[in-house]
Design a protein around this motif. Structure first.
Motif, PDB file in Angstrom:
ATOM      1  N   THR A 167       9.853   0.274   2.110  1.00  0.00           N
ATOM      2  CA  THR A 167      10.010   0.005   3.539  1.00  0.00           C
ATOM      3  C   THR A 167       8.687  -0.170   4.275  1.00  0.00           C
ATOM      4  N   THR A 168       7.579   0.064   3.593  1.00  0.00           N
ATOM      5  CA  THR A 168       6.247  -0.169   4.160  1.00  0.00           C
ATOM      6  C   THR A 168       5.370  -0.738   3.060  1.00  0.00           C
ATOM      7  N   PHE A 169       4.621  -1.797   3.373  1.00  0.00           N
ATOM      8  CA  PHE A 169       3.656  -2.256   2.385  1.00  0.00           C
ATOM      9  C   PHE A 169       2.323  -2.569   3.051  1.00  0.00           C
ATOM     10  N   VAL A 170       1.275  -2.536   2.205  1.00  0.00           N
ATOM     11  CA  VAL A 170      -0.090  -2.702   2.698  1.00  0.00           C
ATOM     12  C   VAL A 170      -0.797  -3.751   1.843  1.00  0.00           C
ATOM     13  N   LEU A 184      16.167   9.387  -0.049  1.00  0.00           N
ATOM     14  CA  LEU A 184      14.730   9.359  -0.314  1.00  0.00           C
ATOM     15  C   LEU A 184      13.982   8.719   0.849  1.00  0.00           C
ATOM     16  N   PRO A 185      12.716   9.078   1.042  1.00  0.00           N
ATOM     17  CA  PRO A 185      11.908   8.302   1.980  1.00  0.00           C
ATOM     18  C   PRO A 185      11.680   6.901   1.419  1.00  0.00           C
ATOM     19  N   GLY A 186      11.694   5.906   2.294  1.00  0.00           N
ATOM     20  CA  GLY A 186      11.420   4.546   1.838  1.00  0.00           C
ATOM     21  C   GLY A 186      10.075   4.458   1.158  1.00  0.00           C
ATOM     22  N   GLY A 187      10.006   3.626   0.136  1.00  0.00           N
ATOM     23  CA  GLY A 187       8.774   3.491  -0.624  1.00  0.00           C
ATOM     24  C   GLY A 187       7.625   2.950   0.213  1.00  0.00           C
ATOM     25  N   VAL A 188       6.427   3.381  -0.126  1.00  0.00           N
ATOM     26  CA  VAL A 188       5.199   2.858   0.478  1.00  0.00           C
ATOM     27  C   VAL A 188       4.407   2.185  -0.634  1.00  0.00           C
TER      28      VAL A 188
END
Length: 493
Positions: free
Chosen positions: A94-97, A57-61
């Motif tokens: 893997t990315t957070f905002v 899966l793509p890493g979660g955002v």
């Protein structure tokens, strides 16, 4: 460094099932220089990971979380960029905002400087910032182009909370500024006067326990504010995201507006599809653990939200991670016997977001695997200008990848979830499906539940404009003076 003469790839993931919003398929995935280089069969690399029996899966955002931020009560959230990114990574994100919150006393530039300093050298994963705006003074609006150039992904406004709420005129000014830059405006939509009116009456009747937080934030307060926010966005022809939708009618208002072409999107969160207002009525002060705004509703609202997630009315699934500890530094900042309006808002959920969405959604047949990928990563990356770098398994994208075991079963425990809150509202929930290996830019950062990445390896991102091509927009007829007067001419955009 790997020997480039030996292979075309630094790392190859073989034997897994790759999942995208468009479908899933078996293939090998080759990584070079931290990016996805090849998707095919029989790939070779300097290193190989066997993904047989796993989903790739793509890493979660995660685009809605409060990290190293003061709350409206002046409480610093329990998580900084180190602990918050740790929890995110452990849960397959893997990315957070997180949010950078402007105050009325600080300029936009000063606010961004402050949060950049709080993030520097701390995060395990890549990150960007949304900007919370409590005002639309001329100097604030004038500062926004520079803020977007610095990497601000979106603007957020509130229609409630005395320290940050804005009026409709300010809302229109902010919507217009974001539209001009090709960015999104997010709104916490609740009618402040309705909440104050209900709170006053509950308190006067002596109804002060945590459970009364739920009726103090009636569904009507959310639904009125959603309708008003959509109306303002429609007038400005500006893109708008309604965050943490908790009611069936709120979701219907979004669906109706989208059907008419309005540039509006919706988000819901883990708590609204798993918890209800009954959780605030747990014995003693336990109910305080579930105080958040809007509050969880009921089983009928849960079913409606799952339907909206399945049908695409709600495009993003977030945690709204707002970590306040269950002690005098957090929930009980105003004392153990504080009435419900003085109990700190918010609950943690960064690490639990994806396991719960997969288990309650995919495993139980409420959403497809493809929808899971869109809700967990791809849609947020597109809305916030992080695509195509983030959120998808595409050639050239960052190799932010999660190997997901769809069969394994885990019991959620706060001690395993990585944040600093000290409790989880999902304690004891049994989930099926778990991230067993997580890569960020081709580097393994989590293996079998253990963080292997160092703090500070995460990079600040510079987003582009939002990719909002699924809604055409709708000009209010009053904005097109020429058309209204029958004079012809192009619409005033």
């Amino acid at each position: 460094m790997p020997d480039r003469t030996a292979s075309a790839h630094d790392l190859v993931i073989t034997g897994g099932r790759l999942a995208t919003p468009m479908g899933s398929f078996e293939a090998d995935l080759g990584i070079r220089d931290g990016r996805i280089a090849t998707i095919g069969e029989g790939l070779s690399g300097a290193e190989t990971i066997d993904a047989r029996g796993k989903l790739v899966l793509p890493g979660g955002v995660e685009a809605h979380c409060h990290i190293a931020q003061e709350s409206g009560m002046g409480i610093m959230q329990a998580d900084d960029y180190e602990s918050g990114s740790r929890a995110a990574a452990l849960g397959g994100t893997t990315t957070f905002v997180p949010f950078a919150a402007k105050t009325r006393e600080r300029t936009v530039a000063e606010s961004l400087d402050l949060y950049a300093a709080r993030a520097a050298g701390r995060s395990h994963i890549d990150y960007a910032n949304h900007l919370i705006l409590p005002d639309a003074e001329p100097e604030t609006i004038a500062a926004l182009p520079a803020a977007f150039a610095r990497g601000v992904t979106a603007l957020k406004v509130f229609t409630t909370y005395p320290k940050v709420k804005i009026d409709d005129a300010a809302f229109l000014a902010i919507l217009s500024a974001a539209r001009e830059a090709g960015r999104l405006t997010m709104v916490h939509a609740e009618n402040d006067a309705m909440i104050a009116w209900m709170t006053e009456r509950l308190m006067a009747a002596g109804l002060t326990a945590p459970k009364f937080h739920a009726p103090s934030h009636p569904a009507l307060a959310e639904e009125e504010a959603i309708f008003r926010a959509i109306s303002l966005a429609r007038l400005a022809d500006a893109p708008l995201l309604i965050v943490h939708v908790s009611t069936a009618r709120g979701a219907r208002l979004i669906a109706e507006a989208r059907a008419e072409g309005v540039k509006v999107w919706g988000e819901t969160c883990t708590q609204y599809v798993t918890l209800t207002h009954h959780d605030l009525d747990r014995p003693g002060r336990e109910g305080a653990k579930f105080v958040c705004s809007p509050p969880p509703r009921d089983a009928a609202a849960q079913a409606a939200l799952w339907q909206a997630l399945r049908m695409g009315t709600l495009s993003v699934f977030s945690s709204d991670h707002a970590p306040t500890r269950f002690d005098e530094t957090g929930k009980f900042f105003n004392g153990l016997d504080a009435p419900f309006p003085k109990i700190a808002n918010g609950l943690p959920g960064l690490a639990a977001r994806l396991p719960i969405l997969f288990s309650e959604g995919v495993v139980k047949g409420r959403i497809t695997l493809e929808r899971f990928v869109a809700l967990s990563a791809t849609n947020a990356a597109r809305l916030y200008g992080l695509a195509p770098q983030k959120g998808s398994l595409a050639i050239g994208a960052d190799a932010d990848i999660v190997l997901w075991d769809p069969q394994t079963t885990r019991t959620l425990r706060a001690e395993d979830l990585g944040d600093n809150t000290g409790y989880s509202p999902y304690e004891g929930m049994v989930v099926t499906g778990w991230p067993v290996l997580t890569l960020s830019r081709g580097e393994i950062i989590v293996r079998d539940g253990a963080l292997t990445a160092s703090a500070g390896r995460g990079r600040p991102l510079t987003p582009g404009t939002s990719i909002l091509d699924d809604q055409p927009g709708m000009i209010a007829v009053e904005r097109d003076a020429a058309q209204r007067l029958g004079l012809g001419g192009a619409p005033d955009r």
